[in-house]
Write a protein that holds these residues in place. Structure first.
Motif, PDB file in Angstrom:
ATOM      1  N   ASP A 222      58.065  43.185  37.200  1.00 48.71           N
ATOM      2  CA  ASP A 222      56.912  42.454  36.674  1.00 48.71           C
ATOM      3  C   ASP A 222      55.815  42.261  37.713  1.00 48.71           C
ATOM      4  O   ASP A 222      54.913  41.432  37.550  1.00 48.71           O
ATOM      5  N   ALA A 223      55.849  43.039  38.794  1.00 50.85           N
ATOM      6  CA  ALA A 223      54.795  42.961  39.802  1.00 50.85           C
ATOM      7  C   ALA A 223      53.467  43.387  39.187  1.00 50.85           C
ATOM      8  O   ALA A 223      53.420  44.253  38.310  1.00 50.85           O
ATOM      9  N   PRO A 224      52.364  42.785  39.606  1.00 51.44           N
ATOM     10  CA  PRO A 224      51.055  43.262  39.136  1.00 51.44           C
ATOM     11  C   PRO A 224      50.909  44.751  39.464  1.00 51.44           C
ATOM     12  O   PRO A 224      51.193  45.170  40.591  1.00 51.44           O
ATOM     13  N   THR A 225      50.488  45.524  38.475  1.00 50.74           N
ATOM     14  CA  THR A 225      50.570  46.990  38.589  1.00 50.74           C
ATOM     15  C   THR A 225      49.261  47.667  38.219  1.00 50.74           C
ATOM     16  O   THR A 225      48.585  47.270  37.261  1.00 50.74           O
ATOM     17  N   ILE A 226      48.934  48.690  38.984  1.00 54.47           N
ATOM     18  CA  ILE A 226      47.811  49.583  38.689  1.00 54.47           C
ATOM     19  C   ILE A 226      48.377  50.984  38.524  1.00 54.47           C
ATOM     20  O   ILE A 226      49.126  51.463  39.380  1.00 54.47           O
ATOM     21  N   VAL A 227      48.049  51.645  37.429  1.00 50.12           N
ATOM     22  CA  VAL A 227      48.461  53.025  37.197  1.00 50.12           C
ATOM     23  C   VAL A 227      47.231  53.917  37.340  1.00 50.12           C
ATOM     24  O   VAL A 227      46.203  53.680  36.700  1.00 50.12           O
ATOM     25  N   GLY A 253      51.181  45.602  30.655  1.00 54.75           N
ATOM     26  CA  GLY A 253      50.109  44.827  31.269  1.00 54.75           C
ATOM     27  C   GLY A 253      49.504  45.444  32.510  1.00 54.75           C
ATOM     28  O   GLY A 253      48.814  44.752  33.268  1.00 54.75           O
ATOM     29  N   ALA A 254      49.744  46.727  32.736  1.00 50.56           N
ATOM     30  CA  ALA A 254      49.177  47.395  33.911  1.00 50.56           C
ATOM     31  C   ALA A 254      47.712  47.744  33.677  1.00 50.56           C
ATOM     32  O   ALA A 254      47.274  47.968  32.546  1.00 50.56           O
ATOM     33  N   TRP A 255      46.972  47.785  34.749  1.00 49.52           N
ATOM     34  CA  TRP A 255      45.582  48.259  34.739  1.00 49.52           C
ATOM     35  C   TRP A 255      45.624  49.769  34.916  1.00 49.52           C
ATOM     36  O   TRP A 255      46.370  50.284  35.745  1.00 49.52           O
ATOM     37  N   VAL A 256      44.800  50.509  34.169  1.00 43.58           N
ATOM     38  CA  VAL A 256      44.769  51.968  34.292  1.00 43.58           C
ATOM     39  C   VAL A 256      43.422  52.417  34.844  1.00 43.58           C
ATOM     40  O   VAL A 256      42.363  52.117  34.285  1.00 43.58           O
ATOM     41  N   HIS A 257      43.504  53.132  35.964  1.00 43.40           N
ATOM     42  CA  HIS A 257      42.312  53.709  36.596  1.00 43.40           C
ATOM     43  C   HIS A 257      42.388  55.225  36.475  1.00 43.40           C
ATOM     44  O   HIS A 257      43.445  55.828  36.704  1.00 43.40           O
ATOM     45  N   VAL A 258      41.267  55.849  36.122  1.00 44.84           N
ATOM     46  CA  VAL A 258      41.219  57.305  35.944  1.00 44.84           C
ATOM     47  C   VAL A 258      40.359  57.935  37.031  1.00 44.84           C
ATOM     48  O   VAL A 258      39.175  57.592  37.178  1.00 44.84           O
TER      49      VAL A 258
END
Length: 458
Positions: A222-227, A253-258
């Protein structure tokens, strides 16, 4: 007193003379770095020189070391050329010399930037409410977007990053593909996110993240995550399955960066837009206008679907600043830079000159040229095509590392075309990136012919 008009007219003449030679001059430089350093390395001059003589000296000194990056046969490092409209606009940007930070200080440049950003969002098929920043390149676009991601992910768990800083912050997890671009890793490092915080997902033979593994990788932590997903792998041009990757990441709940340094521009073409299917559901994106929009260096674009998080990460309030009204958009409010040239104006000029249809045609033309080069190269004995040419990237090699390296070096040395050597799956390869508006069928023919000559010699 310096005659500024005469000086600028002479400078324009020198520039035009250089552009006139792009079709005939060697693509490579005649002098290497050591030779150039020997030619220009001298003490600080004690006395000044007339500006006209300075420009003549600069042009004379630089000429042997110039690489024809604006040529239709320069295929190195996904470097686009400069459209006439964007080049001319860039000259005006320097002449006007506007420090585009606050809207009240530079209303013309700031208003044009606001419109240019909106145009970019429309062209790329991204949410109209997104915020954006025109930065130096995709490296800083990653930094800007990932700073917003970091802020948002800590905010989501109630950790006040601006107040408490990274020291003692909960661990942050960043999920990346095995073929991510180095600028992404550098951006993470600049933001205090180290390699031990990266979770690397295996890729397939084309460099696509194996998104079928993503759900299991994300589960149970459940660590804050960025994909971080990729639109356009730098060697093969291939795309991650953005729709699936985004959906899986958002489920936890992950943030997705492209990372769409060049590949995001596929969205402008009806025939290529399927490659970025689902991309608009991500949280942030990074791209370059100085690649496929063909504006002069430098011009990267950071885009964020969460403007409040973006602005919070770029906080710029200070007692001496007259912070703009809510109706105004201060460019520095979304950029890591206070002092910044009006780099959005060449992008405005490029889009205004091409229109939506012209941008799409430019992208499609590059892809057609890439397919033509690939078809010509595979007809050369010993040449193996390593990628599916889905975009503007062609990846080839010959029978072994030695011959591959010898052939690319021979083509570079001849000066007819220039492309980058690379390594793919631990083997030497040759990467050809077609991203200049000038590249046409004759450039394709000349490029293939240069390889054919090198193949005979080696």
């Amino acid at each position: 007193m310096t005659n500024e008009r005469a000086l600028l007219e002479r400078t324009a003449e020198i520039a035009a003379r250089y552009l006139d030679t792009l079709d005939t001059r060697p693509i490579r430089a005649d002098a290497d770095y050591d030779a150039m350093l020997a030619a220009v390395d001298r003490p600080v001059p004690e006395e000044g020189l007339d500006p006209a003589d300075v420009i003549e000296e600069l042009a004379r000194l630089a000429e042997p070391g110039l690489v024809a990056m604006g040529s239709g046969r320069y295929y190195g490092f996904v470097i686009g050329g400069a459209l006439p409209s964007s080049l001319a606009a860039d000259w005006l940007v320097s002449a006007w010399d506007q420090n585009t930070g606050l809207a009240q200080v530079t209303p013309a440049a700031s208003a044009l930037e606001a419109v240019t950003g909106r145009w970019v969002l429309e062209l790329l098929g991204l949410p109209a409410h997104s915020s954006f920043a025109f930065v130096t390149g995709c490296q800083m676009a990653h930094v800007t977007s990932l700073a917003a991601a970091r802020h948002a992910q800590y905010d989501r768990i109630g950790y006040d990053l601006p107040a408490r800083g990274l020291a003692g912050a909960p661990p942050l997890r960043v999920v990346v593909g095995g073929k991510r671009h180095v600028t992404l890793t550098r951006a993470l490092q600049l933001l205090g996110i180290g390699a031990e915080q990266e979770v690397v997902v295996p890729v397939d033979d084309q460099g696509r993240m194996r998104v079928e593994l993503l759900a299991d990788i994300l589960a149970g932590d459940d660590a804050p995550t960025i994909v971080c997903l990729q639109a356009g792998e730098v060697n093969t041009g291939t795309f991650d399955d953005l729709a699936t990757g985004i959906a899986v990441a958002h489920d936890v709940g992950a943030w997705v960066h492209v990372d769409g340094a060049f590949g995001l521009w596929a969205a402008t073409s009806p025939g290529l837009a399927h490659l970025v299917a689902g991309h608009a559901d991500a949280d942030s994106w990074a791209t370059d206008a100085h690649k496929w929009l063909n504006v002069p260096y430098d011009c990267g674009i950071a885009i964020c679907a969460h403007p409040l998080m973006h602005a919070a990460a770029m906080e710029y309030a200070a007692p001496y600043l007259d912070v703009a009204k809510a109706a105004e958009r201060d460019p520095m409010g979304f950029s890591p830079e206070f002092s910044r040239r009006a780099r959005s104006l060449p992008a405005w000029a490029a889009i205004r000159a091409l229109g939506r249809r012209g941008v799409a045609a430019m992208i499609e033309s590059s892809c057609a040229s890439a397919r033509g080069i690939a078809e010509g190269l595979v007809a050369i004995p010993g040449c193996e095509l390593l990628n599916d040419v889905v975009l503007n990237q062609v990846l080839v090699r010959f029978e072994d590392d030695a011959r591959t390296s010898a052939i690319v070096a021979a083509v570079q040395q001849e000066g007819e075309a220039w492309m980058s050597p690379t390594v793919w799956d631990d083997r030497a390869a040759i990467r050809i990136s077609v991203s200049c508006w000038r590249t046409d069928e004759d450039d394709v023919r000349r490029t293939v012919a240069a390889f054919a000559r090198a193949a005979v010699a080696y």
